[in-house]
Design a protein around this motif. Structure first.
Motif, mmCIF file in Angstrom:
data_model
loop_
_atom_site.group_PDB
_atom_site.id
_atom_site.type_symbol
_atom_site.label_atom_id
_atom_site.label_comp_id
_atom_site.label_asym_id
_atom_site.label_seq_id
_atom_site.Cartn_x
_atom_site.Cartn_y
_atom_site.Cartn_z
ATOM 1 N N THR A 65 0.831 -1.202 0.000
ATOM 2 C CA THR A 65 0.000 0.000 0.000
ATOM 3 C C THR A 65 0.861 1.245 0.000
ATOM 4 O O THR A 65 0.654 2.165 -0.795
ATOM 5 C CB THR A 65 -0.891 0.008 1.259
ATOM 6 N N ALA A 66 1.837 1.266 0.913
ATOM 7 C CA ALA A 66 2.705 2.434 1.013
ATOM 8 C C ALA A 66 3.436 2.662 -0.305
ATOM 9 O O ALA A 66 3.648 3.801 -0.724
ATOM 10 C CB ALA A 66 3.701 2.239 2.155
ATOM 11 N N ALA A 67 3.792 1.562 -1.001
ATOM 12 C CA ALA A 67 4.539 1.691 -2.251
ATOM 13 C C ALA A 67 3.666 2.236 -3.372
ATOM 14 O O ALA A 67 4.078 3.121 -4.113
ATOM 15 C CB ALA A 67 5.136 0.331 -2.647
ATOM 16 N N VAL A 68 2.433 1.718 -3.495
ATOM 17 C CA VAL A 68 1.622 2.101 -4.661
ATOM 18 C C VAL A 68 0.772 3.346 -4.427
ATOM 19 O O VAL A 68 0.303 3.959 -5.381
ATOM 20 C CB VAL A 68 0.697 0.943 -5.145
ATOM 21 N N GLU A 69 0.579 3.720 -3.165
ATOM 22 C CA GLU A 69 -0.358 4.807 -2.880
ATOM 23 C C GLU A 69 -0.055 6.093 -3.659
ATOM 24 O O GLU A 69 -0.958 6.658 -4.265
ATOM 25 C CB GLU A 69 -0.396 5.083 -1.372
ATOM 26 N N PRO A 70 1.211 6.570 -3.665
ATOM 27 C CA PRO A 70 1.455 7.820 -4.404
ATOM 28 C C PRO A 70 1.102 7.712 -5.881
ATOM 29 O O PRO A 70 0.622 8.684 -6.471
ATOM 30 C CB PRO A 70 2.947 8.083 -4.199
ATOM 31 N N TYR A 71 1.297 6.539 -6.483
ATOM 32 C CA TYR A 71 0.988 6.393 -7.911
ATOM 33 C C TYR A 71 -0.517 6.436 -8.138
ATOM 34 O O TYR A 71 -0.999 7.067 -9.073
ATOM 35 C CB TYR A 71 1.574 5.079 -8.443
ATOM 36 N N ILE A 72 -1.254 5.749 -7.254
ATOM 37 C CA ILE A 72 -2.711 5.772 -7.394
ATOM 38 C C ILE A 72 -3.220 7.196 -7.244
ATOM 39 O O ILE A 72 -4.035 7.682 -8.041
ATOM 40 C CB ILE A 72 -3.367 4.842 -6.356
#
Ligand SMILES: Nc1ncnc2c1ncn2[C@@H]1O[C@H](COP(=O)(O)OP(=O)(O)OP(=O)(O)O)[C@@H](O)[C@H]1O
Ligand SMILES: [Mg+2]
Lengths: 267, 272
Positions: B105-112
């Motif tokens: 979650t922490a990894a993909v959150e900024p991209y989403i």
């Protein structure tokens, strides 16, 4: 029970500190060097000043929070230290926990909340349902089965959360000031009910309270916790024989001395 | 009568029914006023630029009788519904999966969150390029426009779940699946419904806009086709019908929200 038998629960040199937060002092130890043990079937009362770490202690025993150091052993099984992922909350339904806040599901009615443990454990049948209804009546919640928590008074919510734990009959029950917000009459009534229940099933109960009288009236033994970092400041075996008459307990010759010596340690 | 008695009488709540009527009457008056304004505006603008309410009403009745209007409504609703189901499904399921994987979650959150800023309508030409001119590009548009509000609300809702309720459920022996279903889902229902208030009208709008661009059926096609034929009444009729569809859907949604959140004190005592 022989003296050589393993205690059911053993807490040794327990320490707890919470993770720090930016902009605050380094986290202090909330509990440090706390040791005691509880035998099977024992009614232990714990008393201590506000903020001394009583709830934190129960959270660690119930394994919803992780200890930072030391040891907690239940039925000879040590709880994980420092690793929240390895926790087993409620130790597979062996430890029931009546928390300080009622933690009722706000979208469920009183009855649904009380039945919740049975439902998730797959034990909902006519017999357990009838048992739940008996408990609801016993704590004076009859007629409020269809009310939502926000439609109950604080004391009623507390009683509902109490029987939500009793309903699935865990062998060990932790109680965090369960009778705090109740009026004197209901309180005595529930204390009597609790003692009767305990006499019947001989559960192991760890009962946290602010009230010295309550600690004496209910317990086999009372632990006094110090201010943070919490340690055991005193331990008192309650010599008053059972069955006890809660309404008349203050008249017992031992009550006064116990009360005085406990009060001297609670600051 | 003693003074205390009259004080008590004063404390009695006075009947407030006339106030409810006042609101209803006010609403009707406002509607009439708007219709009158529309009529005057249409007369001033002339038939090339605007159609008056009477003409529009007549057109709607005619088209309903001939069955073409219902067909267009059906096509648009079908597109919006399927697109909505896909977008909403991903919007709900994805946060539940991410709940179990905090590091991912922490990894993909900024991209989403960054992808929220991409203007989705601008992607339609690409969708046509990639997915052809059937339903697929339209479904992509509707699905994406529905996905974001639902995903963001459900994601925030999951973060808002009371840890203490989850702990309670664990202690009494609830499985992770039971916790997701009972505690997490019920906690985020209000967030979910709030997002539907945005997502459902969006699904209809997106379907209509997609139909402007591709295809030969649906309310969007009706509006765009009428415009190309200088049939202003047809454009207005399409807009009115589209609005009516959105209003009906909103009404159903409000009912559903009331039903699922009936336990909440606010929803019962307040009329929003
Ligand atoms: N999640 C947390 N993060 C940081 N500090 C905490 C946390 N929970 C408790 N504490 C701290 O731990 C200490 C003990 O808290 P705890 O709730 O165990 O007290 P208590 O003995 O139960 O008090 P009370 O009788 O008022 O319920 C307090 O100083 C509190 O600030
Ligand atoms: Mg506490």
């Amino acid at each position: 029970m022989t003296a050589a038998a393993e205690p059911l629960l053993e807490v040794r040199d327990l320490g707890k500190r919470f993770a720090g937060r930016a902009g605050r002092d380094a986290p202090a130890w909330v509990i440090q060097g706390l040791s005691f043990s509880v035998n099977e079937g024992e009614f232990l009362t714990i008393i201590g000043p506000s903020g001394s770490g009583k709830t934190t202690l129960l959270n660690m025993i119930a394994q919803i929070d992780v200890a930072s150091s030391g040891m907690v052993r239940f039925q000879s099984q040590p709880a994980p230290i420092g690793d929240p992922k390895a926790l087993n909350p409620g130790l597979t339904c062996k430890i029931g926990y009546v928390t300080q806040e009622d933690n009722l599901l706000p979208w469920r009615t009183t009855l649904q909340n009380v039945l919740f443990p049975l439902k998730v454990q797959g034990r909902l049948n006519d017999e357990t349902r009838a048992h739940a209804e008996t408990l609801i009546k016993a704590v004076g919640l009859a007629g409020f089965e269809k009310h939502y928590p926000h439609e109950l008074s604080g004391g009623m919510r507390k009683r509902a959360s109490l029987i939500r734990t009793l309903v699935y009959d865990p062998p060990v029950i932790l109680m965090d000031e369960p009778f705090g917000p109740l009026d004197a009459q209901t309180r005595v009534q529930l204390q009597e009910d609790l003692l009767r229940l305990w006499n019947l099933g001989r559960k192991t109960i760890i009962f946290v309270t602010h009230d010295i009288g309550e600690a004496i009236a209910l317990g086999d033994r009372t632990l006094v916790l110090s201010r943070a970092p919490a340690r055991v400041a005193g331990e008192h075996v309650i010599t008053i024989p059972r069955p006890r008459d809660i309404r008349g307990i203050m008249g017992h010759p031992d009550f006064g001395t116990l009360y005085q010596s406990i009060r001297a340690q609670v600051q | 009568m003693s003074t205390t008695q009259s004080a008590l009488d004063l404390a009695e709540p006075t009947p407030v029914r006339w106030r409810q009527y006042a609101v209803t009457v006010g609403r009707i008056l406002l509607a009439l006023l708007l219709l009158a304004g529309w009529k005057v505006g249409a007369d001033v603008a002339g038939p090339l630029y605007a159609a008056d309410p009477v003409k529009v009403a007549r057109r709607i009745i005619e088209d309903t009788a001939s069955g073409t209007l219902l067909r267009h409504i059906y096509v648009t609703l079908r597109l919006a519904t399927i697109g909505f189901a896909i977008g909403c499904g991903f919007g709900v399921v994805l946060p539940f999966l991410l709940r179990r994987l905090p590091r991912l979650t922490a990894a993909v959150e900024p991209y989403i969150m960054a992808s929220v800023g991409v203007p989705k309508y601008a992607l339609v030409p690409l969708f046509i390029l990639w997915f052809g001119i059937d339903d697929a590009p339209k479904l992509w548009l509707v699905g994406l426009l529905v996905f974001y509000p639902v995903f963001i609300a459900v994601f925030a809702g999951i973060r808002n779940v009371d840890r203490r309720l989850i702990n309670m459920a664990r202690v009494v022996g609830a499985s992770e699946a039971a916790i997701s279903r009972e505690v997490v889902w019920n906690s985020l229902l209000p967030f979910f419904f709030a997002s539907l208030r945005i997502a459902l009208p969006r699904a209809i709008s997106a379907a209509i806009i997609a139909e402007f661009l591709v295809g030969n059926e649906g309310l969007g096609f009706l509006i765009e086709n009428s415009r190309q034929n200088f049939d202003t009444t047809g454009v207005f009729a399409g807009v009115v019908v589209s609005t009516a569809v959105v209003l009906v859907i909103n009404g159903v949604l409000v009912r559903l929200d009331r039903y699922f959140n009936a336990w909440r004190p606010v929803d019962r005592d307040m009329d929003i």
